[in-house]
Write a protein that holds these residues in place. Structure first.
Motif, PDB file in Angstrom:
ATOM      1  N   LEU A  16      38.122  46.740  45.010  1.00  0.00           N
ATOM      2  CA  LEU A  16      37.115  46.040  43.832  1.00  0.00           C
ATOM      3  C   LEU A  16      37.864  45.028  42.935  1.00  0.00           C
ATOM      4  CD1 LEU A  16      35.354  49.264  42.752  1.00  0.00           C
ATOM      5  CD2 LEU A  16      34.496  47.615  44.072  1.00  0.00           C
ATOM      6  N   TYR A  17      39.358  45.374  42.859  1.00  0.00           N
ATOM      7  CA  TYR A  17      39.940  44.516  41.884  1.00  0.00           C
ATOM      8  C   TYR A  17      40.218  43.265  42.515  1.00  0.00           C
ATOM      9  CZ  TYR A  17      44.273  42.878  39.572  1.00  0.00           C
ATOM     10  OH  TYR A  17      44.899  42.212  38.570  1.00  0.00           O
ATOM     11  N   SER A  18      40.503  43.193  44.212  1.00  0.00           N
ATOM     12  CA  SER A  18      40.474  42.114  44.471  1.00  0.00           C
ATOM     13  C   SER A  18      39.255  41.145  44.396  1.00  0.00           C
ATOM     14  CB  SER A  18      40.843  42.182  46.132  1.00  0.00           C
ATOM     15  OG  SER A  18      42.088  42.807  46.204  1.00  0.00           O
ATOM     16  N   SER A  19      38.076  41.734  44.573  1.00  0.00           N
ATOM     17  CA  SER A  19      36.728  41.167  44.435  1.00  0.00           C
ATOM     18  C   SER A  19      36.565  40.574  43.115  1.00  0.00           C
ATOM     19  CB  SER A  19      35.616  42.093  44.788  1.00  0.00           C
ATOM     20  OG  SER A  19      35.701  42.527  46.070  1.00  0.00           O
ATOM     21  N   SER A  20      37.046  41.517  42.308  1.00  0.00           N
ATOM     22  CA  SER A  20      36.889  40.835  40.709  1.00  0.00           C
ATOM     23  C   SER A  20      37.774  39.705  40.614  1.00  0.00           C
ATOM     24  CB  SER A  20      37.268  41.957  39.612  1.00  0.00           C
ATOM     25  OG  SER A  20      38.510  42.553  39.824  1.00  0.00           O
ATOM     26  N   LYS A  21      39.141  39.669  40.945  1.00  0.00           N
ATOM     27  CA  LYS A  21      40.035  38.577  40.854  1.00  0.00           C
ATOM     28  C   LYS A  21      39.616  37.215  41.463  1.00  0.00           C
ATOM     29  CE  LYS A  21      43.686  38.322  39.234  1.00  0.00           C
ATOM     30  NZ  LYS A  21      44.039  37.956  37.849  1.00  0.00           N
ATOM     31  N   ARG A  22      38.949  37.342  42.605  1.00  0.00           N
ATOM     32  CA  ARG A  22      38.367  36.160  43.227  1.00  0.00           C
ATOM     33  C   ARG A  22      37.104  35.744  42.452  1.00  0.00           C
ATOM     34  NH1 ARG A  22      39.069  39.413  48.023  1.00  0.00           N
ATOM     35  NH2 ARG A  22      36.912  40.068  48.049  1.00  0.00           N
ATOM     36  N   MET A  23      36.344  36.452  42.192  1.00  0.00           N
ATOM     37  CA  MET A  23      35.333  36.114  41.218  1.00  0.00           C
ATOM     38  C   MET A  23      35.638  35.510  40.060  1.00  0.00           C
ATOM     39  SD  MET A  23      31.570  38.303  40.449  1.00  0.00           S
ATOM     40  CE  MET A  23      31.526  38.440  42.363  1.00  0.00           C
ATOM     41  N   SER A  24      36.807  36.030  39.305  1.00  0.00           N
ATOM     42  CA  SER A  24      37.270  35.614  38.073  1.00  0.00           C
ATOM     43  C   SER A  24      37.724  34.110  38.223  1.00  0.00           C
ATOM     44  CB  SER A  24      38.456  36.488  37.541  1.00  0.00           C
ATOM     45  OG  SER A  24      39.159  35.875  36.433  1.00  0.00           O
ATOM     46  N   LEU A  25      38.493  33.908  39.530  1.00  0.00           N
ATOM     47  CA  LEU A  25      38.874  32.615  39.536  1.00  0.00           C
ATOM     48  C   LEU A  25      37.854  31.514  39.750  1.00  0.00           C
ATOM     49  CD1 LEU A  25      41.965  33.358  42.080  1.00  0.00           C
ATOM     50  CD2 LEU A  25      42.206  32.548  39.777  1.00  0.00           C
ATOM     51  N   LYS A  26      36.826  31.887  40.405  1.00  0.00           N
ATOM     52  CA  LYS A  26      35.572  31.220  40.790  1.00  0.00           C
ATOM     53  C   LYS A  26      34.866  31.049  39.300  1.00  0.00           C
ATOM     54  CE  LYS A  26      31.199  31.009  43.154  1.00  0.00           C
ATOM     55  NZ  LYS A  26      30.328  31.042  41.822  1.00  0.00           N
ATOM     56  N   ILE A  27      34.648  31.724  38.444  1.00  0.00           N
ATOM     57  CA  ILE A  27      34.265  31.835  37.301  1.00  0.00           C
ATOM     58  C   ILE A  27      34.944  30.732  36.339  1.00  0.00           C
ATOM     59  CG2 ILE A  27      33.328  32.810  34.908  1.00  0.00           C
ATOM     60  CD1 ILE A  27      32.757  35.317  36.644  1.00  0.00           C
ATOM     61  N   ARG A  28      36.390  30.836  36.484  1.00  0.00           N
ATOM     62  CA  ARG A  28      37.383  29.958  35.608  1.00  0.00           C
ATOM     63  C   ARG A  28      36.995  28.452  36.043  1.00  0.00           C
ATOM     64  NH1 ARG A  28      41.474  31.353  32.692  1.00  0.00           N
ATOM     65  NH2 ARG A  28      41.655  33.380  33.722  1.00  0.00           N
ATOM     66  N   TYR A  29      37.026  28.306  37.539  1.00  0.00           N
ATOM     67  CA  TYR A  29      36.854  26.887  38.075  1.00  0.00           C
ATOM     68  C   TYR A  29      35.499  26.253  37.591  1.00  0.00           C
ATOM     69  CZ  TYR A  29      36.142  23.239  41.495  1.00  0.00           C
ATOM     70  OH  TYR A  29      35.619  22.097  41.975  1.00  0.00           O
ATOM     71  N   ASP A  30      34.386  27.270  37.721  1.00  0.00           N
ATOM     72  CA  ASP A  30      33.001  26.828  37.360  1.00  0.00           C
ATOM     73  C   ASP A  30      32.998  26.440  35.889  1.00  0.00           C
ATOM     74  OD1 ASP A  30      32.245  27.086  39.990  1.00  0.00           O
ATOM     75  OD2 ASP A  30      31.438  29.085  39.629  1.00  0.00           O
ATOM     76  N   LEU A  31      33.523  27.191  35.038  1.00  0.00           N
ATOM     77  CA  LEU A  31      33.461  26.923  33.651  1.00  0.00           C
ATOM     78  C   LEU A  31      34.415  25.513  33.300  1.00  0.00           C
ATOM     79  CD1 LEU A  31      33.965  30.286  31.719  1.00  0.00           C
ATOM     80  CD2 LEU A  31      32.228  28.760  31.583  1.00  0.00           C
TER      81      LEU A  31
END
Length: 239
Positions: A16-31
């Motif tokens: 779950l942590y790995s998935s959340s980190k990948r999604m966090s990086l994606k959100i940061r890039y999209d923002l």
């Protein structure tokens, strides 16, 4: 038994942590990409106006980012439940910090997205107000054109009135001249009659002169009537 729960919980947390980190990086890039789009659009007035008025890809991106943030917060809720089930206190504290860090990042992303959407809404409102002001300005210019046309019509009426007054004054002056000429003719006639009487001319000659005088008088009256008719016709034509 405790080790099994700990190991299983750690494994689930890691995934779950790995998935959340990948999604966090994606959100940061999209923002960051969304903000670059916002600032590049704001640098050009035409692009800014178009982006403010017409919803485009930026709205779709914001919706997708908010959906990813909600998914991260859902993962954080699952991780929060799992790290509490770990019996090893140092490992539990470590996972607690990691989950709190991801949760804080998600809240930061949500705040940034809210600020962006607030700015976007303000641009939309400003664009609508500019459009309304432009519409009012066009309406005011239409009213001014109407007033302009009315003012031109009034000026034309005033010019026609002045022209009519000048024509009337000219007619009065002409009639006054006719009256003066009539008085001069009468005085000349009396003098001529006196001279003829003095010379002893016949009565037939006097009657001829009188008939000529009456003929001249009718000519004079006819000229006065024609002048009056012309003035009346001109007055009606200019109204």
């Amino acid at each position: 038994m405790a080790m099994a729960v700990e190991g299983g919980g750690g494994g689930d947390l890691s995934e779950l942590y790995s998935s959340s980190k990948r999604m966090s990086l994606k959100i940061r890039y999209d923002l960051e990409r969304l903000e670059r789009l916002e600032f590049s659009s704001a640098s050009s007035s035409s692009l800014s106006s178009s982006n403010a008025v017409v919803p485009g890809s930026s709205d779709d991106q914001a919706t997708a980012i908010r959906r990813d943030i909600n998914q991260i917060q859902s993962l954080c809720a699952d991780m929060d439940r799992l790290w509490r089930s770990i019996s090893n206190k140092p490992q539990r504290d470590l996972w607690k910090r990691k989950v709190e860090q991801i949760s804080e990042e998600a809240e930061s992303f949500r705040a940034s997205l809210d600020k962006y959407q607030s700015r976007h809404q303000k641009r939309v409102q400003d664009a609508q107000e500019r459009a309304e002001l432009l519409g009012r300005a066009n309406g005011d210019s239409h009213v001014l054109r109407i007033f302009d046309e009315e003012a031109q019509a009034m000026e034309s009426v005033r010019r026609s009135s002045r022209l009519l007054e000048d024509s009337f004054a000219t007619g009065v002056a002409i009639l006054s001249k006719y009256s003066e000429q009539r008085d001069h003719l009468k005085r000349a006639q009396r003098k001529a009659l006196d001279v003829l009487n003095t010379l002893g001319l016949s009565n037939s000659l006097l009657r001829i002169i009188e008939r000529r005088n009456r003929f001249d008088k009718w000519i004079k009256y006819a000229g006065m009537i024609v002048t009056i008719v012309i003035i009346i016709f001109f007055w009606r034509w200019t109204r």
